[in-house]
Enzyme design. Structure first.
Site, mmCIF file in Angstrom:
data_model
loop_
_atom_site.group_PDB
_atom_site.id
_atom_site.type_symbol
_atom_site.label_atom_id
_atom_site.label_comp_id
_atom_site.label_asym_id
_atom_site.label_seq_id
_atom_site.Cartn_x
_atom_site.Cartn_y
_atom_site.Cartn_z
ATOM 1 N N CYS A 324 0.819 -1.212 0.000
ATOM 2 C CA CYS A 324 0.000 0.000 0.000
ATOM 3 C C CYS A 324 0.849 1.256 0.000
ATOM 4 O O CYS A 324 0.484 2.262 0.607
ATOM 5 C CB CYS A 324 -0.927 -0.006 1.202
ATOM 6 N N ASP A 325 2.010 1.215 -0.645
ATOM 7 C CA ASP A 325 2.853 2.400 -0.776
ATOM 8 C C ASP A 325 2.846 2.777 -2.247
ATOM 9 O O ASP A 325 3.121 1.933 -3.106
ATOM 10 C CB ASP A 325 4.276 2.076 -0.306
#
Ligand SMILES: *Cc1c(COP(=O)(O)O)cnc(C)c1O
Length: 376
Positions: A324-325
């Site tokens: 989730c980056d």
């Protein structure tokens, strides 16, 4: 991809993304370096892949080791290397780590300033030092910038200072940049090294060694010259800049030794688009920048990606990792051609991933396990 890796994946069916290293390829690469540069000692750059099986194989083949930390020195020793086959090649060392290496019998250290020379003189009295000079790394796909090395003029002063401090001023090192496609890149650096040798000789200090560094390429998408071509170009440059007084030489291959020995098995987690009109598909894999593919930073290294649909019609895709980056996108500026028939759940094989992958993977970012590795 080798038959051994194919068979291993078929029989073992390992779950999740993993790296498989074919030790036969490492052996072939070591022998190719030894043959292409017969007068150079090989110091394998441990950071490229410190897998114990890789280190043990190379130690058995007669390789020496370029280590960047006490932990890497201990790994090389555990693999069977004797301390005289270990160089502490990092120019940035804590004095207590220099002392720890010295206590283990290591006698060769890299420096690039008088401050570091002073640390060695105190913590490793009488040791051999070589001074790293700056190199512009033109053309390299993974340049090593200005972080390491000093100007050749300063190297003269650093080595003279080391000599006066009771150290053995042993030689000069440089690194032409990693994944260096140009075999002539060594010529400019060897000219500078030759100048350092001559100036110090006039001052009564005889250097003996040139450390030619790494930079030898792995094969990714682009064809690269063979290691013999590098060997010939380096020998020609040595003759040109040192005449009949060719010094001892060492090479420190990392990527060129292990890059093409490894392959990562990964899986397509999701394929989607951002809008109805979007022309590009986004392909999300279960491995990304934090899972071991850190060298896709700035899209520097483009790995060959194989799928079971190879040969089908392709379209440009954005490839991203599973975390989730938002930085975890591998290829977007230059999209990657993948088969239109590629589907969610398909396995993909990322080739040329034996170097600078497993140890770059994060411990548990977003709960993803570090990349598993199998040396076969
Ligand atoms: C990383 C490194 C190498 C290995 O470089 P490659 O381009 O992977 O061959 C060699 N020498 C030093 C000092 C290094 O830091």
């Amino acid at each position: 991809m080798t038959d051994r890796i194919r068979d291993f994946l078929r029989l073992r069916r390992p779950e999740g993304p993993c790296l498989v290293i074919d030790l036969d390829v490492v052996r072939e690469n070591y022998n190719a370096f030894a043959k292409a540069l017969p007068d150079s000692r090989v110091f394998y750059a441990v950071k490229a892949n410190p897998d114990p099986a890789v280190l043990r194989l190379l130690a058995d083949l007669g390789s020496s080791f370029d280590c960047a930390s006490v932990a890497e020195i201990d790994m090389a020793l555990a693999a069977g290397a004797t301390p005289d086959r270990i160089s502490f090649g990092n120019t940035i060392k804590k004095e207590r780590d220099v002392a720890a290496a010295f206590a283990r019998g290591v006698r060769m250290f890299a420096i690039d300033c008088v401050e570091e020379a002073d640390k060695i003189a105190r913590a490793a009295p009488g040791a051999r030092v070589f001074c790293r000079i700056l190199c512009d790394c033109v053309g390299a796909e993974w340049p090593l910038s200005r972080k390491f090395g000093c100007s050749p003029e300063m190297a003269v002063e650093v080595l003279e200072h080391a000599h006066r401090s009771g150290l053995e001023a042993y030689g000069v090192s440089f690194h032409v940049g990693s994944q260096q496609p140009n075999p002539n890149a060594w010529d400019v650096a060897l000219q500078a090294a030759g100048g350092v040798f001559r100036t110090l000789s006039e001052r009564g200090i005889q250097l003996r060694m040139v450390n030619l560094g790494g930079g030898f390429p792995a094969k990714y998408l682009r064809e690269m010259p063979a290691v013999q071509t590098y060997g010939r170009a380096i020998f020609t440059a040595l003759r040109k800049h040192f005449g009949n007084r060719i010094p001892e030489t060492i090479i420190e291959p990392g990527r060129g030794m292990v890059g093409d020995a490894g392959m990562i098995k990964a899986e397509v987690v999701l394929i989607s688009k951002k809008s109805a009109e979007d022309t590009q598909r986004w392909v999300y894999l279960d491995i990304g920048k934090f899972g071991g593919l850190a060298e896709t930073m700035d899209e520097a290294i483009r790995y060959p990606i194989r799928t079971r649909h190879d040969g089908d019609r392709t379209e440009p895709c954005v490839i991203a990792g599973p975390t989730c980056d938002s930085a975890d996108v591998l290829y977007e500026k230059t999209p990657y051609e993948l088969p239109i028939s590629l589907a969610i759940g398909d396995e993909v094989l990322i080739e040329g991933t034996g170097a600078y992958t497993q140890t770059y993977s994060a411990v548990a970012f977003n709960g993803f396990e570090p990349l598993k590795a199998y040396a076969i």
